[in-house]
Design a protein around this motif. Structure first.
Motif, mmCIF file in Angstrom:
data_model
loop_
_atom_site.group_PDB
_atom_site.id
_atom_site.type_symbol
_atom_site.label_atom_id
_atom_site.label_comp_id
_atom_site.label_asym_id
_atom_site.label_seq_id
_atom_site.Cartn_x
_atom_site.Cartn_y
_atom_site.Cartn_z
ATOM 1 N N GLY A 58 0.673 -1.181 -0.096
ATOM 2 C CA GLY A 58 0.080 0.094 -0.124
ATOM 3 C C GLY A 58 0.929 1.278 -0.027
ATOM 4 O O GLY A 58 0.281 2.183 0.459
ATOM 5 N N LEU A 59 2.019 1.111 -0.537
ATOM 6 C CA LEU A 59 2.780 2.386 -0.437
ATOM 7 C C LEU A 59 2.287 3.370 -1.475
ATOM 8 O O LEU A 59 1.794 2.997 -2.829
ATOM 9 C CB LEU A 59 4.147 2.338 -1.132
ATOM 10 N N VAL A 60 2.085 4.715 -1.354
ATOM 11 C CA VAL A 60 1.513 5.690 -2.212
ATOM 12 C C VAL A 60 2.670 6.749 -1.982
ATOM 13 O O VAL A 60 3.234 6.945 -1.070
ATOM 14 C CB VAL A 60 0.227 6.243 -1.943
ATOM 15 N N PRO A 61 2.724 7.702 -3.016
ATOM 16 C CA PRO A 61 3.551 8.950 -2.837
ATOM 17 C C PRO A 61 3.261 9.645 -1.649
ATOM 18 O O PRO A 61 2.153 9.959 -1.162
ATOM 19 C CB PRO A 61 3.210 9.531 -4.115
ATOM 20 N N GLY A 62 4.354 9.732 -0.952
ATOM 21 C CA GLY A 62 4.302 10.555 0.553
ATOM 22 C C GLY A 62 4.232 9.738 1.732
ATOM 23 O O GLY A 62 4.478 10.255 2.714
ATOM 24 N N ALA A 63 3.634 8.336 1.491
ATOM 25 C CA ALA A 63 3.351 7.513 2.883
ATOM 26 C C ALA A 63 4.601 6.712 3.032
ATOM 27 O O ALA A 63 5.816 6.745 2.370
ATOM 28 C CB ALA A 63 2.353 6.544 2.288
ATOM 29 N N VAL A 130 10.333 2.485 5.010
ATOM 30 C CA VAL A 130 10.227 2.392 3.454
ATOM 31 C C VAL A 130 9.160 3.423 3.155
ATOM 32 O O VAL A 130 8.066 3.437 3.556
ATOM 33 C CB VAL A 130 9.705 1.115 2.734
ATOM 34 N N SER A 131 9.475 4.157 2.102
ATOM 35 C CA SER A 131 8.621 5.456 1.572
ATOM 36 C C SER A 131 8.898 5.480 0.024
ATOM 37 O O SER A 131 9.732 5.388 -0.472
ATOM 38 C CB SER A 131 8.931 6.736 2.370
ATOM 39 N N MET A 132 7.599 6.104 -0.694
ATOM 40 C CA MET A 132 7.691 6.414 -1.932
ATOM 41 C C MET A 132 7.525 7.937 -1.876
ATOM 42 O O MET A 132 6.605 8.580 -1.468
ATOM 43 C CB MET A 132 6.471 5.824 -2.514
#
Length: 158
Positions: A58-63, A130-132
């Motif tokens: 469920g990584l999305v930009p900014g998470a 971990v982040s996008m």
């Protein structure tokens, strides 16, 4: 450094085959495993332990998501893990490069060293964030990233 220290490092082939897969919005899969092998002056041959990571979903930009890590010690004696590192090494999506611009892996957040019992398994108290990034390329949406994890450990004296 003493002879008891060993740096656990897997060959490139092992890392490519067994590295943790970080899935962005994909179905559940079991933990991935990396076997880390270190050279030592140990009678039985190389020392090794396993790092098992829970896939990040469920990584999305900014998470920012937390990747939990377990250490499995298949050896007949206790070991102490002193350091963990991780880096993005690959992605399955053409046009989505495995760079910090598309996925960032930070330093392990928990307390080290950690001792793992002989033939034991320990889930570490911390995690690897971990982040996008917000500016990640759109082609990375839904991509699977490979994260290479390595560790440094030592046999615990009797």
């Amino acid at each position: 450094m003493s002879k008891r220290w060993w740096i656990a490092a897997a060959s490139a082939a092992t890392l490519a085959a067994a590295a943790l897969i970080v899935a962005v919005g994909s179905p559940d899969t079991p933990d991935e495993t990396i076997v880390l092998v270190g050279d030592s002056h140990h009678r039985g041959g190389p020392l090794y332990f396993e790092l098992k990571g829970k896939p990040v979903r469920g990584l999305v930009p900014g998470a920012v998501k937390q990747m939990k890590i377990s250490v499995v010690n298949p050896l007949g004696y206790r070991i102490t893990v002193h350091r963990l590192t991780a880096k993005v090494s690959d992605t399955d999506r053409r046009g989505c490069s495995a760079t910090a611009a598309n996925l960032q892996v930070r330093s392990y957040s928990g307390q080290l060293p950690v001792t793992v019992a002989a033939s034991g398994r320990t889930e570490l108290g911390g995690a690897i964030p971990v982040s996008m990034p917000i500016g990640a390329t759109r082609k990375c949406a839904g991509a699977r990233f490979t994260i290479a994890i390595s560790g440094v450990g030592q046999r615990v004296p009797r």
